[in-house]
Design an enzyme around this catalytic site. Structure first.
Site, PDB file in Angstrom:
ATOM      1  CB  CYS A  13       9.405   0.084   1.662  1.00  0.00           C
ATOM      2  SG  CYS A  13      10.086   0.428   0.015  1.00  0.00           S
ATOM      3  CB  CYS A  26       0.891   9.656 -10.247  1.00  0.00           C
ATOM      4  SG  CYS A  26      -0.024   9.314  -8.728  1.00  0.00           S
ATOM      5  CB  CYS A  53       5.998  -2.135   1.904  1.00  0.00           C
ATOM      6  SG  CYS A  53       5.157  -2.916   0.506  1.00  0.00           S
TER       7      CYS A  53
END
Length: 415
Positions: free
Chosen positions: A114, A247, A117
């Site tokens: 990612c 979520c 990150c």
């Protein structure tokens, strides 16, 4: 003298009549509170039919088209924020903000790439990988969060997935059970999980599972190559199948275009059930990561108006969902945060840290809440409703609302 007096009296009567005429057209002041009507006031005539239908909707929709979402997103911003705030007040207590605290229970060493990150093992960001936190230390952190007003405690671990992590899963389940015993909602983000792992977490009492889609399907490959978009959606399916709240949101500032905000919202708003919560993150640039190195020093990764548009559009397309201002809130002024709340955001991350980046602290949030009359949302005020929704007819918000009201819960504006 008499004629002068009569003339003055006539003039006075004329003025009184004029004032009375004006008063009959003015709006009387009413300080009493009355429950909301069953339908919102109609948008102004210049509003598009798509926006008008969204604002006056009586329930949730799952068949949004990308064109419809684009039209909403591109509404003039003041009008968009006003109409999303109007809808927000029909589905939520407008002064209630969910206070969530996020703890990193396993830092760094992740094999994913990612590009935003700091916890990826592929980048040199100066972050040291750690072992998983002990159960006792996590429960103590949850107690501190609760004492400061947080009602949802979230835990993140830097893993690609949970394969071969039986001991870690056992410890996470103990954490979940201990936190639920404190009457707190509990959320975890552990990377990809299969159906059996999701079922285990549900049995332990997990409230919600966070697994962000990050961006649109089209832009996703330019951000991450080690996990596909469909793999992320598969994890969300496992979570929902287990009866756990979903979520899932995005990160703004990944080099995307406004159309990618539209694409992200289209994906989540057309899922079989909307996420119980939708976090809106603004990229926090970290040196050593590809995206952090690209951004010039001191430049904001995403303009505020794009954040506000995303929040407002998400509220209009997913009226029952909690919308959380997540990473990057430290770069927002207090006035910008209040604009987000007015447009439909109703949750924040608060506390000492957000995984590896700074968070707005409890004391600062308490002071802001006091200034603006905001209140911490109660535990399970919204999450329990979404859990019930999974057992009721999909898309029938009225049935959820009726069931909650029969149990004495308040849904809608604060009474």
């Amino acid at each position: 003298m008499a004629l002068t007096l009569l003339s003055r009296r006539a003039t006075l009567r004329s003025l009184q009549a004029s004032c009375n005429t004006l008063r009959s057209f003015s709006t009387p002041v009413n300080d009493t509170f009355s429950p909301p009507s069953s339908s919102a006031p109609p948008p102004p005539p210049e509003a598009s039919s798509v926006l008008r239908d969204a604002v006056t909707a009586q329930g949730t929709r799952y068949d949004w088209t990308r064109d419809e979402i684009r039209e909403i997103y591109n509404t003039p911003l003041m009008e968009l924020a006003y109409q999303s705030g109007t809808l927000h007040r029909r589905f939520h207590r407008p002064s209630a903000i969910q206070m969530c605290t996020l703890m990193n229970i396993k830092t760094g060493g992740c094999s994913e790439d990612c590009s935003y990150c700091a916890q990826s093992s592929r980048y040199n960001t100066g972050l040291k990988a750690t072992k998983m936190s002990s159960v006792d230390s996590v429960l103590e952190a949850a107690r501190i969060a609760k004492s400061n007003g947080s009602t949802r405690f979230c835990m993140g671990a830097a893993w690609r997935d949970m394969r071969g992590r039986k001991t870690s899963l056992k410890n996470v389940k103990s954490m979940i059970e201990g936190i639920r015993a404190m009457d707190l909602e509990v959320c975890v983000t552990l990377g990809m999980i299969d159906q059996a792992q999701a079922d285990d977490l549900a049995q332990a009492g997990l409230t919600a599972y966070n697994h962000n889609l990050d961006t649109s399907r089209e832009h996703y490959p330019s951000v991450i190559s080690t996990r596909t978009y469909d793999e992320r959606l598969q994890t969300l399916s496992h979570v929902r199948q287990a009866g756990i709240n979903v979520c899932s949101g995005g990160i703004l500032g990944l080099g995307e275009k406004p159309e990618d905000h539209v694409g992200l919202i289209h994906t989540v708003s057309t899922l079989p059930q909307h996420p119980e919560s939708f976090p809106v993150n603004a990229l926090v640039p970290i040196k050593g990561t590809p995206l952090g190195d690209k951004l010039p020093e001191g430049k904001r990764p995403i303009p505020f108006d794009a954040i506000l548009r995303t929040i407002a559009t998400a509220r209009l397309t997913m009226p029952a969902t909690i919308i959380r201002i997540a990473a990057g809130r430290t770069t927002m002024s207090e006035a910008e945060q209040i604009l987000c709340f007015s447009a439909g955001a109703n949750a924040v991350f608060t506390g000492e840290k957000m995984l590896t980046t700074d968070a707005v602290g409890w004391d600062a949030d308490k002071a802001m809440f006091e200034r603006y009359g905001l209140l911490p949302m109660k535990s399970f005020e919204r999450g329990e409703l979404r859990e019930r929704k999974g057992r009721l007819e999909a898309g029938s918000w009225a049935s959820v609302k009726d069931a909650a009201e029969q149990e004495g819960k308040v849904v809608g504006v604060e009474l």
